[in-house]
Design a protein around this motif. Sequence first.
Motif, PDB file in Angstrom:
ATOM      1  N   GLU A  74      -2.609  31.668  22.475  1.00 14.22           N
ATOM      2  CA  GLU A  74      -1.275  31.211  22.085  1.00 14.22           C
ATOM      3  C   GLU A  74      -0.585  30.494  23.240  1.00 14.22           C
ATOM      4  OE1 GLU A  74       2.718  30.714  20.813  1.00 14.22           O
ATOM      5  OE2 GLU A  74       0.755  30.552  19.888  1.00 14.22           O
ATOM      6  N   SER A  78       0.859  26.826  22.766  1.00 15.48           N
ATOM      7  CA  SER A  78       2.296  26.596  22.841  1.00 15.48           C
ATOM      8  C   SER A  78       2.613  25.614  23.960  1.00 15.48           C
ATOM      9  CB  SER A  78       3.036  27.914  23.063  1.00 15.48           C
ATOM     10  OG  SER A  78       4.409  27.746  22.818  1.00 15.48           O
ATOM     11  N   SER A  79       1.882  25.718  25.067  1.00 16.61           N
ATOM     12  CA  SER A  79       2.104  24.796  26.187  1.00 16.61           C
ATOM     13  C   SER A  79       1.578  23.403  25.863  1.00 16.61           C
ATOM     14  CB  SER A  79       1.432  25.341  27.450  1.00 16.61           C
ATOM     15  OG  SER A  79       1.952  26.628  27.739  1.00 16.61           O
ATOM     16  N   GLU A  82       3.915  21.058  24.355  1.00 17.38           N
ATOM     17  CA  GLU A  82       4.810  20.457  25.341  1.00 17.38           C
ATOM     18  C   GLU A  82       4.085  19.412  26.205  1.00 17.38           C
ATOM     19  OE1 GLU A  82       7.907  21.520  24.983  1.00 17.38           O
ATOM     20  OE2 GLU A  82       7.253  23.074  23.589  1.00 17.38           O
ATOM     21  N   TYR A 113       3.524  31.692  30.658  1.00 14.76           N
ATOM     22  CA  TYR A 113       3.791  32.010  29.252  1.00 14.76           C
ATOM     23  C   TYR A 113       3.240  33.398  28.919  1.00 14.76           C
ATOM     24  CZ  TYR A 113       4.120  31.250  24.189  1.00 14.76           C
ATOM     25  OH  TYR A 113       4.436  31.356  22.855  1.00 14.76           O
ATOM     26  N   HIS A 209      14.584  30.859  14.386  1.00 10.68           N
ATOM     27  CA  HIS A 209      13.797  29.871  15.134  1.00 10.68           C
ATOM     28  C   HIS A 209      14.482  28.498  15.090  1.00 10.68           C
ATOM     29  CE1 HIS A 209      10.416  27.665  16.799  1.00 10.68           C
ATOM     30  NE2 HIS A 209      10.527  26.816  15.793  1.00 10.68           N
ATOM     31  N   ARG A 224       8.837  26.645  23.822  1.00 13.92           N
ATOM     32  CA  ARG A 224       7.963  27.807  24.012  1.00 13.92           C
ATOM     33  C   ARG A 224       8.701  29.108  23.701  1.00 13.92           C
ATOM     34  NH1 ARG A 224       6.489  26.435  29.900  1.00 13.92           N
ATOM     35  NH2 ARG A 224       8.183  24.972  29.592  1.00 13.92           N
ATOM     36  N   ARG A 227       9.315  29.635  19.948  1.00 16.54           N
ATOM     37  CA  ARG A 227       8.120  30.097  19.215  1.00 16.54           C
ATOM     38  C   ARG A 227       7.841  31.574  19.523  1.00 16.54           C
ATOM     39  NH1 ARG A 227       7.022  24.692  20.349  1.00 16.54           N
ATOM     40  NH2 ARG A 227       5.941  25.047  22.321  1.00 16.54           N
ATOM     41  N   TYR A 246       0.942  34.085  15.846  1.00 16.87           N
ATOM     42  CA  TYR A 246       1.492  32.968  16.619  1.00 16.87           C
ATOM     43  C   TYR A 246       1.379  31.705  15.784  1.00 16.87           C
ATOM     44  CZ  TYR A 246       0.966  36.328  20.314  1.00 16.87           C
ATOM     45  OH  TYR A 246       1.051  37.468  21.055  1.00 16.87           O
ATOM     46  N   SER A 248       2.008  28.582  16.744  1.00 17.67           N
ATOM     47  CA  SER A 248       1.890  27.332  17.512  1.00 17.67           C
ATOM     48  C   SER A 248       0.791  26.411  16.988  1.00 17.67           C
ATOM     49  CB  SER A 248       1.638  27.628  18.984  1.00 17.67           C
ATOM     50  OG  SER A 248       2.794  28.207  19.557  1.00 17.67           O
ATOM     51  N   LYS A 252       1.504  22.792  15.785  1.00 17.94           N
ATOM     52  CA  LYS A 252       0.850  21.694  16.510  1.00 17.94           C
ATOM     53  C   LYS A 252       0.132  20.760  15.525  1.00 17.94           C
ATOM     54  CE  LYS A 252      -2.861  21.027  19.941  1.00 17.94           C
ATOM     55  NZ  LYS A 252      -4.154  21.029  19.267  1.00 17.94           N
TER      56      LYS A 252
END
Length: 389
Positions: A74, A78-79, A82, A113, A209, A224, A227, A246, A248, A252
Motif C-alpha cells: 500500500e 499510495s506514493s 503522488e 508511509y 475522505h 496519502r 487514503r 487499501y 490506492s 490509481k
Amino acid sequence: MKRKLQGKYVTISTVGEKAQAFVPAPLPPCPPINWTPELRNKFDQALLSLGRLDSVSALLPDTSLFIYMYVRKEAVLSSMIEGTQSSLSDLLLFELDQEPGVPLDDVREVSNYVAALEHGLGLLEKGLPLSLRLLREIHGVLLAKGRGSGLTPGEFRRSQNWIGGTRPGNAAFVPPPAHEVLECMGKLELFLHDQPEPTPVLLKAALAHVQFETIHPFLDGNGRLGRLLITLLLCEQKVLREPMLYLSLYFKAHRQYYYELLNNVRLVGDWEAWLDFFAEAVIVTATQAVETAQQLLDLSSQDREKVKGLGRATPSTLCVYQALIEHPIATSVSLVKKTGLTPATVNKALSHLGHLGIVKELTAQKRNRVFSYADYIKIMSRGTELPSQ
C-alpha cells in the motif's frame, strides 16, 4: 432532486492576483444522500466483502506477516499516485540497508508511509480516538524525513495551497484559505465522532475522505493521509481487525475518474456517483486482498512440501525459508542473525532453496549476497509494477 454547490467560494489574494478558493459545507451532506435501491445494494455488497476480508485474517497462519507485506504494498501504491518511482523490492532493499535502484528520496517517502500507518494504528490501540491530534501526529511521521520534511510536518498549513496549475489563478482546484482550515477540520472531527448525528462507518469513511481532500489541510502529504484515513477509520470502528483494506490500487487505476468525482461532489453535490465508485472500490479491493492471501497460503504450502523432501537438511532449510517469508529479500548475514544458525548452515539452506527454485540470488558476488523469495514478491507486487521508462 436539485443539486447544489457543497460549500462556498471565497475570493483570496495571493502572489499578486485574485483567485476563488472553495470552503466545503460541513458533513453530513445537504440535501441528504438519495439512497436508490442500486446504491444501497452496492453498499451492502461492500460490507459483505469487508466481512469476508476480515474473516480471512483469522485463517492466515501468521496474519502479521501478511500485514507486514500488505502495508508495504500500500505504501508503494499510495506514493506512486503522488509520482514516486519505487517498487516493493526497492523498499525491501532499503529496509535491508542495501542499494535500491531508484532515488533514495523516493524509497524514503514510501518507508515514511509505512511508519506513519504503524504509528497511527499504535495510537488507536492505546485508545486515542481518530482526531485532529492523531492526524497531525501521523502527518508528522509521514513527512519526517526526505522530500516534504521542510513543509511543516504535523502542522496544518498557514499559507494557501492549490491543486494542479502553477499558481492559484490557473489551478484545477483551490482549497480553503489557511485561516479557514482549523474550523473546517474541527467540523470534520465532529462528524468523525458522530456529531451532529451517527453515520454508518463505511459511509463515514467515504464522506470523510472527500471532505479531507477538499480541505487539503497540510502543505504536502494530503493525498496519502486522506487514503490512510479510510483504513484507520475501519480499524478504529472494528469493521476490520487488521489493516487489510487499501483503496490506492483502485484509485490509481481509475485516477482521472476519481478526480472528476471529487470535483462533481464539490460543484454539484453529486455524492451518489462518488459513493457508487467508493463501494465498487471496496468490493474489488477486498476481493483482491482475499485472493492474494489465498495465493500466498497456497505458495507457502507448496514450497514447504518441496523443502520437506530434503531429508536431513529439512529443519534448517525450513528455518531459513520461514525467515524469507517474514522478509522476502534478505542477505545471508541477515538470515544468520534472524535464524541463529551458523553462516555455513544458512548458505547450505540457501543453496537448497535455490535448487528447488524457491529462492533467487539478486547479486553475483562472493560477499553480501542478496536473496529474494521471488514468487512471494511477485504475488504481492501485482498492480505496483512501474511503467517502463
